[in-house]
Structure formats: C-alpha cells, structure tokens
Design an enzyme around this catalytic site. Structure first.
Site, PDB file in Angstrom:
ATOM      1  CD  GLU B 144      -2.917  -1.177   2.354  1.00  0.00           C
ATOM      2  OE1 GLU B 144      -2.633  -0.508   3.350  1.00  0.00           O
ATOM      3  OE2 GLU B 144      -3.950  -1.857   2.271  1.00  0.00           O
ATOM      4  CB  CYS B 153       9.686  11.523   4.894  1.00  0.00           C
ATOM      5  SG  CYS B 153      11.164  11.978   5.770  1.00  0.00           S
ATOM      6  CB  CYS B 155      13.966  13.880   6.502  1.00  0.00           C
ATOM      7  SG  CYS B 155      14.448  12.934   5.052  1.00  0.00           S
ATOM      8  CD  GLU B 305      -4.016  -5.951   2.326  1.00  0.00           C
ATOM      9  OE1 GLU B 305      -4.750  -5.296   3.116  1.00  0.00           O
ATOM     10  OE2 GLU B 305      -2.780  -5.874   2.330  1.00  0.00           O
ATOM     11  CD  GLU B 353      -3.451  -4.256  10.388  1.00  0.00           C
ATOM     12  OE1 GLU B 353      -3.291  -5.366   9.864  1.00  0.00           O
ATOM     13  OE2 GLU B 353      -3.470  -3.187   9.739  1.00  0.00           O
TER      14      GLU B 353
END
Lengths: 422, 422, 422
Positions: B144, B153, B155, B305, B353
């Site tokens: 995913e 991010c 950074c 999924e 989960e």
C-alpha cells in the site's frame, strides 16, 4: 472517637498578620486539622541547601495555638526555579517530544536522578526539622501523584528506566518479543537497548508496548513515592503517611500505591468545572469513587481535599447549591471517610487557581460557604460521634483492575459505549 | 480459465505445527493463491546481511503441497529494528518537524540513500533465493505505497530530492518563480537551494509550492517502487509484479505507478471502521473505486486484500452482515477483478491489528466467515468460469486527474460540498 | 473637500504593458489614491544592498499620469528569501517551540536585531528614494501589524526582550514575584534571567505571567513600528504615516500604536470567509469596529482595505450581494472614514490569495464589482462632498481596554457567554 474536619491552608499566600485571624476562624468553625506546605518548596529552600523553615514553624505555632493539628505535604510536585535553572533537563518531555517548561506545576521528570537527589536532601532536612514537632501528626507525600501528565515524561531518563523495568520483567529479549507479538509488522527487537517509549509513529503502535509503558509509569510513580516515604518513616516513625488520590484517575495503580500508606486519602470535587457534563454532581459516580477508595486498604480513609466552593482555572464551574457542599462531605463519611479536609481556606488572589474558591471568598470575610460548612460540621458531630472507625457493609462487590483499564484505554474497541475512567 | 481466490497469510504469527492444518483448510475452502512475507523483514534478515529464508521456504512447501500458489511481498514497509538502531535518521519527519519513530509501520524515509541500499541488498538476495521457486508466481512490492503518511517525509533528504526534482522540471529558477507566482508576498527565490518542503509557516502557503510537492511525493514513491522492480524483473523475469493499491487514496498517481506493473491489485474494505459513516458499505463509492482500478491499465485486476471480517485497530467496525463479504467479492468481480484474495487467514492475537479480523477468528476454528466465503467461492465458480478475462463495457466515462485532485485538496474552495478523495 | 476613494494595487503581479490600462480604468472609475509596495521587498532589493526601485518609479509615473496619488507600504511583513538564507534564525518560533518557515508571510521575528538592521537599511534607502516623489503622499508601515501570529514569536531573542521589558517594569525581582503571585505553586524567581515566555507547561500557567507577555508583545510591535516611523519622519517630514489596523484584533494596543500615526486606517472585510458565521455581514459588529477606529485618535480615519469581492484563501466566502460592497463603504464613511481604499484592483492568478477577489476578476475585464463601486463612488460624491472632515456625534460611549481584553482572554471564566474579540 469523632469524625474530624479540616482545611487546606496556604499561609504563604497571606500576610503573617492575618494568620491568627484565620486560626481563630478555623477553630470557631469547628475544624481539627490543617494540611500545609505541599507547594512551598521555593519558600522553604530559597537557595540550594539553605532551608528557611521558620515561617512554617511560626504558622504551625499559630494554628496549633488554636488547637489545630497539622499535616505537612512534601513539595516535590513543584520544584523551585533555581533547580530548573541549574538542571533544565529535569523538565518533562511530552509524548510529542516537546519540553514542558517551568511556569505551572509538575515541571519535573520523576525518574531523573538529579531531581531525586534534590528531593532526598530536602525531605531529609524537612523530616529532621518537623519530625520533632508534636503538632505535626502526619505527612502527605507530593500531591495527587500522576496528575498533570496525560502520560508520564518521555525523556531519555524515563526511557532508560523503562528498559531496566523491562529487563526485570522479561529477563531476555526473546520473552519480550513473544509477549509483545513483535512478529507482527517486523518489530522484533534484538536487544533491550533498542526499546523506546511508545513515541510518535508514522502509523499504529504495538498495544503490548503501550500496556507495559502504562504499567511502568505506575511503578515509577510508586518508586518515586517510596523514595520519600523511606526517609520520613525512618526520621519520624510515629507520624502517619498518606497520599491524596483522585478516585478513578488511572495513572497510578492505587492498589500498589496504598500498600505504602497508613491510610489513603481522596480528593473530591463533585461539581468540578473539569468534569464532563454528565458527571457533574453525579451521585453514583461519586459513590463509586468513594467505594474504590475504601476498597484499596479495606479500611477508613480521609478526604484530603473536598470541594468548598466554585472550582476554576481559566473557566469556572457552577456555584454549589445551598447545602450541596455539606451533602458531598456527608456522602464521603457514609462511604467510609472519617476525616474531611476542605480545599481550601481562602480563595487566592493570584495564580492559576485564582478562581478555585475556598471556604472564604477572595476578600476573607466569612460568607455562605463558611456558614454552611460550619453548620454541617456541628450537625455531623451530633449524628456521627460514634460512626468513626466503622465501615459500610457492601452487599455486592465490583472488580476493578488497572491492567484491564489500561488495556481498554489503549484499545477501547468502540468510541460509543466506552466507559471513561479518567 | 476461472476466477481465482486466495488469502493473505502470516505463517510467522503461528507455530509451524499449525501450518499444514491451515493449508488443508485453505484448500478445503477452495483457495488457489496465498500472499505472504510483506511484513517479515526482521525474520528474513535478523542480522544485517545474514538471511534466514528457510522458514519461508518451508511455509511455501507446506502451502504448495496443498496446491496453493504463492505471491511474495517485499518487506520494505517495515524495516527491522537493527536498521533503525544503525541509522536512526531513516525514520521519517512529519510536516510539524517531528520524528516518527519505530514501533508501528512505515518508519522509513523513501528518499534516504542508506535505506535504499539496505533494500537493494535485501531484494537482490530475496529475488535470487525465491526467484527459482516455481510455486512463487509473482511479487507484490512493498505494501500500500503512500499509506501511513498524511504527507510524505519532510526530512533533509526528501527536501534535497525535491530540489533535484524541481531543477529537472524548471531548469532555471526564473521559470519556477513564474510558475509559482512568487511575486506574491515577496517569495521570489534566487536559487533552488533556498527551496524547502512546504513546512509550517506563520501564515499561508503558496499553493503552487504545495502542488509541486504533492507531485514530487508521488514521483518519489514511484521511483522507490522502481528500485525494487528493476531488481526483481532482472532476477526472475517470468514472474509477475503487482502492487496493492487503495482505490481513491491519492498519495501516488496510480496512472504513473501502474505503468510499472503487470496488472494492478486493489485492497478493499467496504465496511472499514476507518471510513466516514456515509461511505461505510456504500455500493456506489465502492463501485467507483473498482472502476478506477480497472481503468488504470484498462484490463482485469486483482483484489489483493478483501475484507474478511470486522476491521479494527484500537476501535472496531461493525460485523459484516450475513452474505456481505461474498457480495463485496462479487461486486469486485463484476467490475473486472479476476482474482480475489481475502485479508487475512486468521485473526492475530497480538499487534496493532489484533482486532482486524480474518476468515478464522482468534481461536482458529472455522466459523461464519469461513463458511460464508467457502460457499461464495463454490457459487462463484459455477457462475463465472467463463467470466475471467472479460471486462465490463462502460457506457460512460469519468475523467479522474491526480493533478486536479491535488489542487482541490490544497484549495478546496468550500468546506461544504467538497468531495473527499481520501 | 471631498471624500476620497482608492485601490490597493500590485503592479508586480502584472505585465508592464497592462499598467496604463489599469490606470485609465481606475481614473474612469473615479479613484483618487493607490496603495502599493507593501509586499514587494524581494523585487525592490533582489540582492542585499542592491536596490531596484525603478520599476516602482515607473508604476508611480503611470498612475500619477492618470491623476492618482500614491501611498507606499514598507515591506517588512515579508522579508526576501536571501535574508532567510543568510539568517534563518529570524524565522519565528511558535508557542509549541516549532519554527515557522519561509513560504507564507510574516516569517520574521520582530525583536531580532539582525532583521531590524535589514529593515533600517531598506527603509532608509526607500525613504531617500521615494521621499522626494511629490506623487507619493504618505506611508503605511508594514502591514496589519500583529496579524499572522496567534501569539508573537517565542524565540530566544523575544524572551530576552521580554526580560528587559520586565526589568523596566518591575525594577527588582521581588516586585515581580509580588505582582505575579509566584508564592502560588512555588514559582518564586530568584532572578530576571530565569523568566521565559509563557511556553508549554505540564499543567497550568500563571495568568499574570501571561498578561505581561501580552502587554510586552503589544509594546514590541509598537517599538518595531517606531523603528521605521523614525526614519521616515526624518527623511520625508511632509508625508503622512498611517497603518492599516484590523478593528477588534487585539494583538496590538491600538491606542498606543495610534499615537505614532498621523491618522489610523482600518481594513474591513465584513463578508470575510474567515469570520464566524454570526459575524458575517453583521452590521452592529462592523459599526462597533468602525467606532473603535474613530475613537483611537478621536478624528477621521481611512479604510485602507475594503472588501471588493469574494474573500478566500483555500476556501471562499460568499459572493457579496448586489449593492453590498458600496453599502459597506458608506457605513464606514458614516462612522468617520473620509477615504476608502478597496482591496484590491484585480484578482491575482497565483499565490495564497488567488481566490481573494479584487474589483476586477482574474481575467481583468470590468464586471459587476467594478460597475457597482463606480456607481457608488459617483453617488457618494454627490451626497458627501461636504461631509469629509466631519465626525459623528456619539450619544453614548463604550469603554474598551486592551488590558481587560487580555485578562478575559487568559481567564475567560465561561466558555459560553464569553464575548470573542478576535
């Protein structure tokens, strides 16, 4: 043996010339005990190692001169500015990684060795000095332990203490990996040194990691309390040690903490401005907290802070209705309290709690709350001189588990229907 | 050629002695394929450079012994603790400037050169080892992509990558100043080196700066995917490469990403606890996502999924109604899916989960979900043996543009009436 | 002497070839004055010490050629990128301790000595150059001082300035301890050097500390304004100095600030998208702000920014109803405004305020707003040629105190029934 009443008093907020007036009025009202000093460190040790206990001696003298007995609090919930200047690293770090600075209270990390050294030195001197005072009957250590932190400090020192706690619990890293289920999401640790506080993540946290953190935080607070209790018990073995708990607050496992106490105390503000609406003046909610307090040691307890007026920081709660203050006090007695100490004597004219009302209003002239509580005390004495020391007989019991509470807090399952315990 | 069904399986969550039981039950249920390994890095490379692939070999053997074919995920969405210990700077920085630590998933910066080196080494070894296994039919890269970060991010490494991306796009700073309208509020740049991520400002941001950042983030993710895809294609050219997309999630431009895939896959949780109320079990919303998935490559796709029970992290969604799981699977097939893989085989007893349910409940005994899905598979096979490979004929088309979606996200115009695409 | 009308204009947003068209249309519409340059620093000083004033000279020439008079803003609300690159520490720190970066506006700390040096140099050159231009009739210093910061910068430089301000106010630390009531919660200071901004605490803040911080912030802004005003008054004594205030905004004590101004100006957006629903187009709320503006110097004032269309950043407000723009302008005149400047000439096609509409739409062709305001100006002139310079006679007065406003903001007492002044 009769039910006793008392008040929380801050002589340092008022001129000395006022103290005897206050003492007379307390006596006139029917009070027996006074709690003092739990936020006075900067005035008791204005310079490192230089103690200034005389003003508190004098205040004790004035009050005991009117027949009042004294409980002294240790002031570790608010270290003085000079400690912070010298070692700013004792200021706590929040879960977001931000320092929480001096300027309120609880500006201190409870695992920090330097801070603990300051406390040891202070409490030793405090115990030596006041331990011989016959009018001081007991100690309250710190104030509402676990309060003021949504979660305990996340600093390097706390993380290191957490690792030591985990080593004691699991012995080897394989046990921890099994217990925490680190096979999920590739979280296997090779070594205890890799483990941090459950800090911010990009997505999701390990609930077992969070659960052990909650347990560690409770144990750290208990250890922090024990540090002081050991000194005080040794210096003044005949005085009692108690602590002012906060009902369903869950930061500390109160079953564990109360082992160290001669009896537990409870702070109750049934009309508090900080309560969710449905819990304001909620008799069942209040009763349940009182029953938990009684259950901790299966014996009588004190109310160390009982609401005595409107509560408030920046906003204010509702004014207690006529008779309501006394009713709350009597509810506590009916559930097993044998001493009720009202917070606080007089509403302060400064500070965060400028609007947290005491028995006397800001101006210092007795008014409705004074009259009501005086009458309550008189009536209570007539009715209840024989009650003290007796305990209610519960026909049912309710199991309360901090481990369960922590687990439900971490994984509440549902936003609706979840019972809040804070 | 028939419709295929499968399941996401985590052998590392269960004792080896259980694997054959699981394999038999999967076969009995009618499953054809199993996806594994996408969160197993710490168990596959427990020490740097020392690979431990045998347990996964064994798991593949057990499953393929029951006739199941295997898809392996590369585990780059959750680097092991030892990488973090060695190079903590790969932990991502959020838009507020805070580090997001190890302890969940996606604790990694996708632009970081050191992290990419770790991935290259791992994926090369992984491909060499499993590339020869005939029972492994394909790869899913990462998991995913774009999930778990509200924004990518922030950074230093990502900012540097952004500047390089901008230089490639605009060539000279004057072009960028024109395109971004930096004449407004004195924002003219003299040099590309001055440009940062669209970090916190005192007031307001440049929407063109934000838009290019969104485009850059998508391109960075695609580049991150390509790094692995290049290695896998070279090592095992006969196996397919897919990725599990997430419908209307907009972090990655899926049109761009799907160019690199043999076919796209989609993760669908129509009853997810994380959905806003009006989108839970909303058939039109689900259909629209499936159509987008089909449209990406204008061909059949997989569901990698598919919800197989209650979803949940700390809170839980509603239990699927009888028949609902199968209905969702069939809706996907009707919109062009030719393989449906259910997430996940068995509900895990630990981890974030713990309450995200699989086909089997925590105890491992088949119950309603197992029975329902088994029946669904049997019925589906009768009806649809000839459907596989066919595509719905749409009578209308809807234009979907990631650039437009980003622009509307940055400047939604109205709080009400705005179509959420997350 | 007649009521004057004007417009805020950004020649730097449009090609030079358009300027004369704009000037002609402004004249045609009946405008007298134009405000410019308050966000143009990066174009006026593209390299440190190298001024590029010619383009603004040319814009002034074009506009004054059509009979328009010019007000120039100093651009200190948005320092250029090269200043930030050279001294990133001038970027403000928010109350959470986070830097607020370049990329919006107000990316500057007002106490920073290095930033003030940049401003001094720029304003001196600006004053020298434009001070001799007869078509420039006055200056606006900075823009909406106090805007864009929820609270002022919390950086080291601001904390140091706060300590100096406290020393001036209290002289010795004992006075401060008394005034702040630091006896509460052990907050006694030994030395001014221990005092910080009222940063994040673990629990609670001292309200007197907060109150003095609010007062300091106001004084700092006034000092920041004076820095520029002194230079401009000396260089060009015949030109007026004003500032565009924001009604009930409370960051600056406007009574103090207006002492430094020849007259005050006010920015009014009665239909602003940023207003709480109950204050949108609320005539009493608007009237009260206008009366405060008049009361500051007890004389006529300007509207320096008057809403001229839909307002909006990422979301948009409602379109003004037919006649509403003119009605708002006339309400201002009725309350004492004698010049009304509309914000802004033409809706910009880029930047944070891409959806903050001007008199002209994005395309530059006159439409409803242009026609309405042109008609409004014509009618206003017929009716009001004699009004200018007169003042309404108020039959009642309302006391407004910034100290009280700050105290009520810090301790609002009630969440309900509290009058918001922001």
């Amino acid at each position: 043996m009769k039910i006793r009443f008392g008040v929380d008093y801050y002589p340092e907020h008022w001129p000395r010339s006022r103290w005897s007036t206050d003492a007379d009025m307390m006596r006139e009202m029917g009070l027996d005990v006074v709690r003092m000093a739990e936020f006075s460190w900067s005035l008791l040790e204005p310079v490192e190692g230089s103690y200034s206990f005389e003003w508190l001696d004098d205040a004790i003298d004035v009050l005991s001169g009117s027949g009042l007995k004294i409980i002294l609090g240790t002031p570790s919930a608010a270290p003085p500015a000079w400690i912070i200047t010298k070692t700013p690293e004792i200021q706590p770090i929040d879960p977001d990684g931000r320092m929480r600075y001096f300027g309120g209270r609880h500006h201190c990390c409870q695992s920090n060795a330097v801070y603990r050294e300051h406390i040891k030195n202070f409490v030793f001197a405090f115990a030596e000095h006041f331990g011989n005072n016959k009018n001081v009957i007991g100690w309250q250590l710190d104030n509402e332990l676990g309060n003021s932190h949504n979660e305990l400090c996340y600093c390097k020192s706390c993380e290191e203490s957490f690792r030591i706690w985990l080593i004691n619990r699991y012995e080897n890293i394989g046990e921890l990996n099994n217990a925490w289920g680190t096979a999920f999401w590739s979280q296997t640790y090779q070594d205890f040194s890799q483990i941090q506080a459950p800090k911010l993540t990009a997505a999701g946290k390990n609930p077992s990691h969070q659960l052990d953190w909650k347990r560690f935080c409770s144990d750290l607070i208990i250890d922090f309390h024990k540090l002081q209790a050991d000194i005080l018990r040794k210096s003044a073995p005949e005085k009692f040690i108690t602590h002012n708990l906060m009902g369903f607050s869950e930061k500390v496992n109160y079953f564990d903490l109360s082992k160290d106490l001669d009896f537990v105390s409870h702070d109750q503000y049934p009309g508090g401005h900080f309560l969710p609406k449905e819990l304001v003046s909620n008799p069942e909610y209040n009763a349940a907290q009182l029953d938990l307090m009684r259950g901790l040691k299966k014996k009588n307890f004190w109310i160390m802070e009982q609401q005595a007026g409107i509560t408030g920081w920046d906003i204010l709660g509702r004014a207690p209705k006529p008779g309501q203050l006394g009713m709350w006090a009597m509810q506590a007695v009916a559930h097993g309290a044998d001493t009720v100490v009202f917070f606080r004597w007089r509403t302060c004219t400064f500070g965060t709690e400028q609007y947290w009302h005491g028995i006397l209003p800001h101006c210092g002239e007795p008014a409705r709350y004074y009259d009501e509580l005086k009458e309550c005390i008189q009536k209570a004495r007539l009715l209840m001189d024989e009650i003290r020391g007796s305990l209610p007989k519960a026909s049912v019991g309710i199991v309360f588990s901090y481990d369960q509470a922590y687990a439900m807090e971490i994984q509440p399952h549902q936003w609706w229907g979840c019972i809040s315990i804070a």
